[in-house]
Write a protein that holds these residues in place. Sequence first.
Motif, PDB file in Angstrom:
ATOM      1  N   GLY A 101      55.134  65.782  46.841  1.00 26.97           N
ATOM      2  CA  GLY A 101      54.040  67.116  46.546  1.00 26.97           C
ATOM      3  C   GLY A 101      54.047  67.812  47.802  1.00 26.97           C
ATOM      4  N   GLY A 102      52.980  68.680  47.868  1.00 24.56           N
ATOM      5  CA  GLY A 102      52.854  69.661  48.676  1.00 24.56           C
ATOM      6  C   GLY A 102      51.437  69.251  49.773  1.00 24.56           C
ATOM      7  N   SER A 103      51.223  70.228  50.694  1.00 26.22           N
ATOM      8  CA  SER A 103      50.346  70.103  51.751  1.00 26.22           C
ATOM      9  C   SER A 103      48.711  70.262  51.096  1.00 26.22           C
ATOM     10  N   ALA A 104      48.087  69.351  51.661  1.00 28.42           N
ATOM     11  CA  ALA A 104      46.477  69.534  51.152  1.00 28.42           C
ATOM     12  C   ALA A 104      46.112  70.791  52.021  1.00 28.42           C
ATOM     13  N   GLN A 113      44.975  67.009  42.943  1.00 23.39           N
ATOM     14  CA  GLN A 113      43.870  66.372  43.683  1.00 23.39           C
ATOM     15  C   GLN A 113      43.138  67.204  44.310  1.00 23.39           C
ATOM     16  N   THR A 114      41.912  67.071  44.214  1.00 20.15           N
ATOM     17  CA  THR A 114      40.804  67.950  44.602  1.00 20.15           C
ATOM     18  C   THR A 114      39.754  67.190  45.345  1.00 20.15           C
ATOM     19  N   LEU A 115      39.187  67.667  46.485  1.00 26.91           N
ATOM     20  CA  LEU A 115      38.033  67.156  47.297  1.00 26.91           C
ATOM     21  C   LEU A 115      37.137  68.084  47.298  1.00 26.91           C
ATOM     22  N   GLY A 116      35.646  67.906  47.055  1.00 27.81           N
ATOM     23  CA  GLY A 116      34.594  69.064  47.146  1.00 27.81           C
ATOM     24  C   GLY A 116      33.404  68.337  47.407  1.00 27.81           C
ATOM     25  N   GLU A 144      41.227  63.974  40.201  1.00 28.30           N
ATOM     26  CA  GLU A 144      42.662  64.208  39.897  1.00 28.30           C
ATOM     27  C   GLU A 144      42.879  64.624  38.567  1.00 28.30           C
ATOM     28  N   THR A 145      43.433  65.645  38.579  1.00 25.71           N
ATOM     29  CA  THR A 145      43.659  66.646  37.250  1.00 25.71           C
ATOM     30  C   THR A 145      45.200  66.677  36.678  1.00 25.71           C
ATOM     31  N   PRO A 146      45.719  65.977  35.587  1.00 30.56           N
ATOM     32  CA  PRO A 146      46.867  66.156  35.191  1.00 30.56           C
ATOM     33  C   PRO A 146      47.254  67.476  34.821  1.00 30.56           C
ATOM     34  N   VAL A 152      39.121  71.375  48.511  1.00 30.02           N
ATOM     35  CA  VAL A 152      40.410  70.988  49.392  1.00 30.02           C
ATOM     36  C   VAL A 152      41.349  70.597  48.012  1.00 30.02           C
ATOM     37  N   HIS A 153      42.636  70.991  48.083  1.00 25.59           N
ATOM     38  CA  HIS A 153      43.431  70.719  47.092  1.00 25.59           C
ATOM     39  C   HIS A 153      44.716  70.381  47.537  1.00 25.59           C
ATOM     40  N   ARG A 154      45.606  69.527  46.656  1.00 20.65           N
ATOM     41  CA  ARG A 154      46.714  69.014  46.984  1.00 20.65           C
ATOM     42  C   ARG A 154      47.583  68.746  45.588  1.00 20.65           C
TER      43      ARG A 154
END
Length: 231
Positions: free
Chosen positions: A26-29, A49-52, A58-60, A74-76
Amino acid sequence: MTVFPGGTGVTHLSVYDWPGPDGLPGGSAHVHLVCTEGYVVLEGRGRLQTLGADGFAETPLTPLTVAWFAPGIVHRLVNDGGLRILVVMQNAGLPEAGDAVLTFPPSHLADAASYRAAATLPSDDPAGGARRRKDLAVEGFLGLRAGGPQALAEFYARAAALVHDDLPAWHGRWRDGPLAAATATGNQLDHLTAGGFHHLHDGRLTVLSAPPTRGYGMCGRLATYPQNNER
Protein backbone atom coordinates in the motif's frame (compact mmCIF):
# COMPACT_ATOMS: atom_id res chain seq x y z
CA MET A 1 -11.09 29.41 -8.46
CA THR A 2 -10.23 25.81 -9.24
CA VAL A 3 -11.52 24.17 -12.42
CA PHE A 4 -13.46 21.57 -10.43
CA PRO A 5 -16.51 22.94 -8.54
CA GLY A 6 -16.55 24.24 -5.01
CA GLY A 7 -12.82 24.75 -4.56
CA THR A 8 -12.15 21.00 -4.57
CA GLY A 9 -9.73 18.90 -6.59
CA VAL A 10 -9.99 15.40 -8.07
CA THR A 11 -7.25 12.86 -8.66
CA HIS A 12 -7.26 9.31 -10.00
CA LEU A 13 -5.14 7.14 -7.69
CA SER A 14 -3.70 3.69 -8.39
CA VAL A 15 -2.56 2.57 -4.94
CA TYR A 16 0.94 1.14 -4.64
CA ASP A 17 1.19 -2.63 -4.31
CA TRP A 18 4.65 -2.48 -2.74
CA PRO A 19 4.84 -4.32 0.60
CA GLY A 20 5.73 -2.20 3.61
CA PRO A 21 7.79 -2.91 6.74
CA ASP A 22 4.85 -4.84 8.21
CA GLY A 23 4.34 -6.85 5.00
CA LEU A 24 1.16 -5.03 3.93
CA PRO A 25 1.15 -3.57 0.40
CA GLY A 26 0.00 0.00 0.00
CA GLY A 27 0.83 3.67 0.36
CA SER A 28 2.45 6.09 2.75
CA ALA A 29 0.78 7.12 5.99
CA HIS A 30 0.32 10.88 6.37
CA VAL A 31 -1.94 13.60 7.75
CA HIS A 32 -3.56 16.79 6.42
CA LEU A 33 -3.73 19.83 8.68
CA VAL A 34 -6.58 21.82 7.09
CA CYS A 35 -8.07 19.68 4.30
CA THR A 36 -10.75 16.98 4.40
CA GLU A 37 -10.08 14.12 1.95
CA GLY A 38 -12.68 11.85 0.36
CA TYR A 39 -12.38 8.52 -1.46
CA VAL A 40 -14.68 7.00 -4.05
CA VAL A 41 -13.48 3.44 -4.71
CA LEU A 42 -13.54 2.60 -8.42
CA GLU A 43 -11.94 -0.84 -8.60
CA GLY A 44 -10.29 -3.51 -6.50
CA ARG A 45 -10.15 -4.17 -2.79
CA GLY A 46 -8.28 -2.65 0.09
CA ARG A 47 -8.38 -1.14 3.53
CA LEU A 48 -8.15 2.36 4.97
CA GLN A 49 -6.16 2.43 8.20
CA THR A 50 -6.73 5.53 10.30
CA LEU A 51 -5.38 6.90 13.55
CA GLY A 52 -6.86 9.84 15.45
CA ALA A 53 -8.35 10.95 18.75
CA ASP A 54 -10.55 7.83 18.79
CA GLY A 55 -7.59 5.52 18.24
CA PHE A 56 -6.79 3.12 15.41
CA ALA A 57 -9.41 1.84 12.96
CA GLU A 58 -9.43 -0.18 9.74
CA THR A 59 -12.18 0.29 7.14
CA PRO A 60 -12.73 -2.16 4.24
CA LEU A 61 -12.70 -0.59 0.76
CA THR A 62 -14.65 -2.17 -2.10
CA PRO A 63 -16.04 -0.71 -5.36
CA LEU A 64 -18.42 2.21 -4.77
CA THR A 65 -17.38 2.65 -1.13
CA VAL A 66 -17.30 6.35 -0.24
CA ALA A 67 -15.26 7.43 2.77
CA TRP A 68 -13.84 10.72 3.96
CA PHE A 69 -11.88 12.01 6.93
CA ALA A 70 -11.20 15.40 8.47
CA PRO A 71 -7.85 17.10 9.17
CA GLY A 72 -5.90 15.34 11.91
CA ILE A 73 -6.81 11.79 10.87
CA VAL A 74 -3.59 9.97 10.05
CA HIS A 75 -4.37 7.63 7.16
CA ARG A 76 -2.78 4.79 5.23
CA LEU A 77 -4.14 2.84 2.27
CA VAL A 78 -3.61 -0.93 2.09
CA ASN A 79 -3.97 -2.47 -1.36
CA ASP A 80 -5.45 -5.97 -1.27
CA GLY A 81 -5.73 -6.17 -5.05
CA GLY A 82 -6.06 -3.66 -7.88
CA LEU A 83 -7.19 -0.78 -5.66
CA ARG A 84 -8.06 2.33 -7.68
CA ILE A 85 -9.70 5.38 -6.14
CA LEU A 86 -11.07 8.74 -7.21
CA VAL A 87 -9.79 11.16 -4.58
CA VAL A 88 -11.86 14.29 -3.91
CA MET A 89 -9.83 16.83 -1.97
CA GLN A 90 -11.04 19.89 -0.13
CA ASN A 91 -9.17 23.16 -0.66
CA ALA A 92 -7.54 22.25 -3.96
CA GLY A 93 -4.10 23.80 -4.12
CA LEU A 94 -3.35 23.46 -0.41
CA PRO A 95 -2.38 19.76 -0.45
CA GLU A 96 -0.12 20.48 -3.43
CA ALA A 97 1.39 23.37 -1.44
CA GLY A 98 2.34 21.10 1.45
CA ASP A 99 -0.78 20.29 3.48
CA ALA A 100 0.30 16.68 3.86
CA VAL A 101 2.88 15.63 6.44
CA LEU A 102 4.22 12.10 6.27
CA THR A 103 4.46 10.07 9.47
CA PHE A 104 8.23 9.72 9.44
CA PRO A 105 9.99 8.68 12.66
CA PRO A 106 10.62 11.66 14.98
CA SER A 107 14.25 12.15 13.95
CA HIS A 108 13.10 13.04 10.42
CA LEU A 109 10.52 15.54 11.71
CA ALA A 110 12.91 17.62 13.80
CA ASP A 111 13.21 20.43 11.26
CA ALA A 112 12.23 21.33 7.71
CA ALA A 113 15.59 20.33 6.24
CA SER A 114 15.47 16.84 7.74
CA TYR A 115 11.89 16.36 6.61
CA ARG A 116 12.61 17.59 3.07
CA ALA A 117 15.59 15.27 2.75
CA ALA A 118 13.41 12.26 3.60
CA ALA A 119 10.36 13.37 1.58
CA THR A 120 11.94 14.55 -1.69
CA LEU A 121 12.12 12.02 -4.52
CA PRO A 122 15.41 11.79 -6.43
CA SER A 123 15.05 12.79 -10.07
CA ASP A 124 17.14 9.82 -11.25
CA ASP A 125 15.04 7.21 -9.38
CA PRO A 126 11.58 8.52 -8.44
CA ALA A 127 10.09 5.03 -8.08
CA GLY A 128 12.82 3.87 -5.72
CA GLY A 129 12.57 7.12 -3.78
CA ALA A 130 8.80 6.79 -3.47
CA ARG A 131 9.19 3.27 -2.16
CA ARG A 132 11.81 4.27 0.42
CA ARG A 133 9.70 7.25 1.47
CA LYS A 134 6.65 5.04 1.85
CA ASP A 135 8.51 2.51 4.01
CA LEU A 136 9.82 5.28 6.26
CA ALA A 137 6.31 6.73 6.70
CA VAL A 138 4.87 3.29 7.52
CA GLU A 139 7.65 2.73 10.05
CA GLY A 140 6.70 5.97 11.76
CA PHE A 141 2.98 5.13 11.55
CA LEU A 142 3.54 1.82 13.32
CA GLY A 143 5.40 3.71 16.03
CA LEU A 144 2.51 6.14 16.42
CA ARG A 145 0.06 3.25 16.79
CA ALA A 146 2.20 1.71 19.50
CA GLY A 147 2.91 5.02 21.24
CA GLY A 148 -0.66 5.97 22.08
CA PRO A 149 -2.18 9.44 22.50
CA GLN A 150 1.06 11.09 23.66
CA ALA A 151 2.95 9.97 20.55
CA LEU A 152 0.12 11.25 18.34
CA ALA A 153 0.09 14.63 20.13
CA GLU A 154 3.85 14.96 19.64
CA PHE A 155 3.47 14.14 15.94
CA TYR A 156 0.75 16.80 15.56
CA ALA A 157 3.05 19.38 17.16
CA ARG A 158 5.92 18.51 14.83
CA ALA A 159 3.63 18.56 11.78
CA ALA A 160 2.26 21.99 12.69
CA ALA A 161 5.77 23.35 13.17
CA LEU A 162 6.90 21.99 9.78
CA VAL A 163 4.18 23.88 7.85
CA HIS A 164 4.22 27.08 9.91
CA ASP A 165 6.27 29.15 7.48
CA ASP A 166 4.01 28.15 4.57
CA LEU A 167 0.80 29.39 6.17
CA PRO A 168 0.79 32.89 4.60
CA ALA A 169 0.92 31.32 1.12
CA TRP A 170 -1.81 28.85 2.12
CA HIS A 171 -4.04 31.75 3.11
CA GLY A 172 -3.65 33.17 -0.41
CA ARG A 173 -4.54 29.88 -2.08
CA TRP A 174 -7.55 29.46 0.19
CA ARG A 175 -8.72 33.01 -0.49
CA ASP A 176 -8.37 32.70 -4.27
CA GLY A 177 -9.82 29.18 -4.48
CA PRO A 178 -12.27 27.74 -1.92
CA LEU A 179 -13.24 31.09 -0.37
CA ALA A 180 -13.80 32.66 -3.79
CA ALA A 181 -16.01 29.73 -4.80
CA ALA A 182 -18.14 30.02 -1.66
CA THR A 183 -18.33 33.80 -2.01
CA ALA A 184 -19.53 33.46 -5.61
CA THR A 185 -22.39 31.24 -4.42
CA GLY A 186 -23.33 33.83 -1.82
CA ASN A 187 -23.37 36.55 -4.47
CA GLN A 188 -25.59 34.43 -6.70
CA LEU A 189 -28.02 33.85 -3.82
CA ASP A 190 -28.12 37.60 -3.21
CA HIS A 191 -28.84 38.28 -6.89
CA LEU A 192 -31.63 35.70 -6.97
CA THR A 193 -33.11 37.08 -3.75
CA ALA A 194 -33.19 40.53 -5.37
CA GLY A 195 -34.92 39.10 -8.45
CA GLY A 196 -31.81 38.95 -10.64
CA PHE A 197 -30.66 36.04 -12.74
CA HIS A 198 -28.03 37.51 -15.09
CA HIS A 199 -25.32 35.18 -13.79
CA LEU A 200 -27.19 32.33 -15.50
CA HIS A 201 -26.08 33.73 -18.87
CA ASP A 202 -22.45 33.13 -17.82
CA GLY A 203 -22.89 29.36 -17.43
CA ARG A 204 -20.40 27.24 -19.39
CA LEU A 205 -19.57 23.57 -19.83
CA THR A 206 -16.05 22.45 -18.86
CA VAL A 207 -14.68 19.04 -19.87
CA LEU A 208 -11.34 17.69 -18.67
CA SER A 209 -9.69 14.80 -20.48
CA ALA A 210 -7.91 12.07 -18.55
CA PRO A 211 -4.57 13.41 -17.27
CA PRO A 212 -1.71 12.19 -19.48
CA THR A 213 0.93 11.63 -16.79
CA ARG A 214 1.04 9.59 -13.62
CA GLY A 215 3.36 10.88 -10.93
CA TYR A 216 4.64 9.10 -7.83
CA GLY A 217 2.46 10.32 -4.98
CA MET A 218 2.36 9.44 -1.32
CA CYS A 219 -0.19 6.65 -1.75
CA GLY A 220 0.28 5.55 -5.36
CA ARG A 221 0.54 6.63 -8.97
CA LEU A 222 -1.40 9.86 -9.44
CA ALA A 223 -3.27 11.32 -12.38
CA THR A 224 -4.23 14.82 -11.22
CA TYR A 225 -6.72 16.96 -13.09
CA PRO A 226 -5.42 20.49 -13.71
CA GLN A 227 -6.27 23.60 -11.76
CA ASN A 228 -6.30 27.12 -13.07
CA ASN A 229 -5.20 28.71 -9.80
CA GLU A 230 -1.85 26.97 -9.59
CA ARG A 231 1.05 29.26 -8.73
